[in-house]
Scaffold this motif. Structure first.
Motif, PDB file in Angstrom:
ATOM      1  N   UNK A  62      59.969  82.895 -49.776  1.00 23.21           N
ATOM      2  CA  UNK A  62      60.538  83.652 -48.657  1.00 23.21           C
ATOM      3  C   UNK A  62      61.708  84.522 -49.086  1.00 23.21           C
ATOM      4  N   UNK A  63      62.304  84.231 -50.234  1.00 25.99           N
ATOM      5  CA  UNK A  63      63.479  84.987 -50.683  1.00 25.99           C
ATOM      6  C   UNK A  63      63.225  85.667 -52.031  1.00 25.99           C
ATOM      7  N   UNK A  64      61.951  85.757 -52.416  1.00 30.01           N
ATOM      8  CA  UNK A  64      61.628  86.287 -53.744  1.00 30.01           C
ATOM      9  C   UNK A  64      62.217  87.677 -53.972  1.00 30.01           C
ATOM     10  N   UNK A  65      62.249  88.490 -52.923  1.00 30.34           N
ATOM     11  CA  UNK A  65      62.756  89.853 -53.063  1.00 30.34           C
ATOM     12  C   UNK A  65      64.265  89.884 -53.298  1.00 30.34           C
ATOM     13  N   UNK A  66      64.956  88.775 -53.021  1.00 28.48           N
ATOM     14  CA  UNK A  66      66.410  88.724 -53.173  1.00 28.48           C
ATOM     15  C   UNK A  66      66.848  88.128 -54.508  1.00 28.48           C
TER      16      UNK A  66
END
Length: 287
Positions: A62-66
């Motif tokens: 869910x936070x891979x882009x961050x």
């Protein structure tokens, strides 16, 4: 560069997680020593004692882009390979090494990338002594230290006859592990990675990793309640985790991202053995 936290706490608390046992080194007076092979009679395979800590391991999808190599010390990338048989070392070197070098140059902006070794892991093949496969490592560790990052880089560059080695090592470089499944999505022994911003220098314990022909230096990790652990469930063969194992920069960027395999309590009892490959690479940044 400041030590950027991974997420604001309210968002962090909303992430799904599993609870699993991780194995940490118990602080010791002597230097840790681990053998990569069965040592001579009377010498233990390793002299450290490990303690079990049951901890939350958060789903990072869910936070891979961050996530980024320079902040948390790891990231997830999409990448398909043309390799047909990852147990064929010659094909891996001929096909996968150049693929990984291109991938890392694109992701990091590196001016030069050198892949210098790889391991395939499959517990069943390892137990049968097949394909030079190794079993997953279920101890919290980091592959290189502040010292061995330099020494291994120098040795690998010398072995390739690369000129101006000292000039290369005077500029920023890193050791990055490219970790990916090579068969079905990972269900058993997935990889957990610790947010580098949650690791304190005192948690890192340098020790000897003894090979038949040389002695390397790695970090074992002692427990700290600040550690934040993440994984990517059901990781596929068209995905790869990039892990920062060393960075020569000492300006606040992530330098060491501890990691370990773990037993996922949600894994089906009949799930296939994890099959994965990891490449270790030298990544040289622009001067």
């Amino acid at each position: 560069m400041s030590r950027t936290p991974i997420l604001e706490r309210p968002i962090f608390d909303e992430l799904q997680y599993v609870e699993a046992e991780l194995y940490y080194l118990i602080p010791m007076a002597e230097r840790p020593v681990n053998y990569t092979y069965e040592p001579p009679a009377g010498i233990p395979r390793h002299n450290g004692t490990y303690e079990t800590r049951r901890l939350p391991i958060y789903n990072a999808r869910a936070i891979a882009q961050d996530l980024s190599l320079d902040r948390q010390g790891f990231s997830l990338v999409s990448h398909s390979s043309s390799v047909r048989d990852f147990y064929d070392s010659e094909e891996v070197r001929r096909v996968y090494y150049p693929e990984a070098e291109k991938l890392l140059a694109e992701v990091t902006g590196a001016v030069k990338v050198v892949v210098f070794d790889h391991n395939v892991r499959n517990l069943e093949r390892s137990q049968r002594g097949e394909s030079n496969a190794k079993e997953p490592v279920k101890r919290v560790h980091n592959d290189f230290t502040a010292k061995s990052g330099y020494s291994r880089a120098r040795a690998e560059l010398e072995a390739r006859g690369i000129e101006d080695i000292e000039a290369l090592l005077q500029h920023r470089f890193a050791v990055v592990n490219v970790w990916r499944p090579i068969a079905t999505p990972v269900q058993t022994s997935p990889l957990a990675v610790c947010d580098a911003t949650s690791i304190a220098p005192i948690d890192l314990v340098a020790g000897n990793l003894v090979y038949r022909d040389r002695v390397g230096e790695t970090y074992a990790i002692t427990y700290n309640p600040t550690h934040r652990w993440f994984y990517f469930p059901q990781l596929r063969s068209d995905e790869a985790i990039l892990i920062k194992c060393f960075d020569s920069a000492e300006d606040g960027r992530a330098r060491f991202a501890a990691h370990t395999a773990f037993d996922d309590p949600t894994s089906p009892a009949n799930a296939p053995a994890r099959e994965s490959i990891e490449l270790r690479t030298l990544v040289f940044y622009p001067a």
